[in-house]
Design an enzyme around this catalytic site. Structure first.
Site, PDB file in Angstrom:
ATOM      1  N   HIS A  62      48.297  63.069  69.464  1.00 32.23           N
ATOM      2  CA  HIS A  62      48.759  61.807  70.044  1.00 32.23           C
ATOM      3  C   HIS A  62      49.543  60.957  69.051  1.00 32.23           C
ATOM      4  CE1 HIS A  62      44.925  59.932  68.440  1.00 32.23           C
ATOM      5  NE2 HIS A  62      45.762  58.934  68.251  1.00 32.23           N
ATOM      6  N   ASP A 106      43.420  67.583  70.743  1.00 32.57           N
ATOM      7  CA  ASP A 106      44.226  66.549  70.092  1.00 32.57           C
ATOM      8  C   ASP A 106      44.473  66.907  68.619  1.00 32.57           C
ATOM      9  OD1 ASP A 106      45.591  64.198  69.619  1.00 32.57           O
ATOM     10  OD2 ASP A 106      43.778  62.959  69.486  1.00 32.57           O
ATOM     11  N   SER A 201      44.035  57.314  63.166  1.00 34.70           N
ATOM     12  CA  SER A 201      44.191  58.521  63.982  1.00 34.70           C
ATOM     13  C   SER A 201      44.838  59.635  63.176  1.00 34.70           C
ATOM     14  CB  SER A 201      45.069  58.223  65.196  1.00 34.70           C
ATOM     15  OG  SER A 201      44.418  57.390  66.098  1.00 34.70           O
TER      16      SER A 201
END
Length: 249
Positions: A62, A106, A201
């Site tokens: 992402h 992910d 992230s």
């Protein structure tokens, strides 16, 4: 990029994830850390990543955007430091089964346009062995340049935090259909204010000096636990991709 649902706040459009309840890392004790800058539309975003080979960085799927750049060897990301290496990304390779609607699979490899120069501040982190396993109660660490809490600013220097492995059922009960024990790791004691959050992230989870996870998601307010993509589950894809992917193909 999208907000997943009321329990998640993990897309770069929302700011990505950060370190909560940690402290400043000693300079260059994590020489594998990568700071990733990219654009979504006209907005500049940030993620973390891990140098796994001189020409590859592993991060979250992402975190994909345009004009992607990786900074290696950094401590203070807002200064031009002696050991920093700024390298443009030649190709972003998200996992083919990545699902942005629920952050399944992910994980993403970034093929750098040139190989990094290895120094005391820039060194790859080895991928985990096939027999590597995590157990609830085991203490690991995460790191990044994400925000320090709700309403707080991004730090200049790299932050790190210790997180405890949780039983899969802890994340299954909180995130229901979004958590998959085969490919994800549940991290962070719900009773402690320690977690990754906006800006972290894609950053690494390191357990007993082994690269175990890639930070993926957490609750909207940043309270633990957080969810990491399990690197071990994607070893065949990672190795195959690094072996066969050619820049521009």
């Amino acid at each position: 990029m999208l907000l997943l649902c009321w329990v998640f706040l993990l897309s770069p459009g929302a700011g990505t994830e950060e370190i909560i309840g940690g402290h400043t890392a000693r300079p260059h004790t994590r020489p594998y850390m990568a700071f990733i800058r990219f654009l979504t539309g006209n907005n500049q975003k940030r993620c973390g990543g891990t140098l796994v080979r001189r020409d590859y960085v592993l991060t979250a799927a992402h975190c994909k955007g345009s004009a992607m750049t990786v900074i290696l060897g950094a401590q203070n990301i807002n200064k031009k430091e002696q050991y920093q290496q700024v390298i443009h990304v030649g190709k972003a390779i998200p996992h083919p089964d990545y699902d942005p609607s629920n952050l399944a699979n992910d994980i993403m490899l970034l093929k750098l346009k040139r190989k990094a120069n290895l120094t005391k501040a820039v060194k790859p982190l080895s991928l985990p062995g096939l027999r590597s396993r995590l157990r609830p109660g085991q203490v690991c660490s995460a790191a990044g340049w994400g925000k320090l809490g709700m309403g707080k600013s991004f730090p200049d220097e790299l932050q790190e935090v210790e997180l405890t492995v949780q039983a899969d059922k802890t994340c299954e009960s909180l995130f229901s259909a979004y958590y998959r024990r085969a490919t994800q790791i549940c991290m962070g004691d719900p009773h402690q204010r320690r977690n990754g959050f906006r800006g972290d992230s894609g950053g690494p989870l390191v357990c007993l000096n082994e690269f175990q996870g890639v930070f993926s998601s957490t609750k909207k307010n940043g309270t633990p636990p957080g969810v990491f993509t399990k690197v071990l589950s994607f070893l065949p894809w990672i190795k195959r991709t690094m072996k066969h992917t050619l820049l521009g193909h």
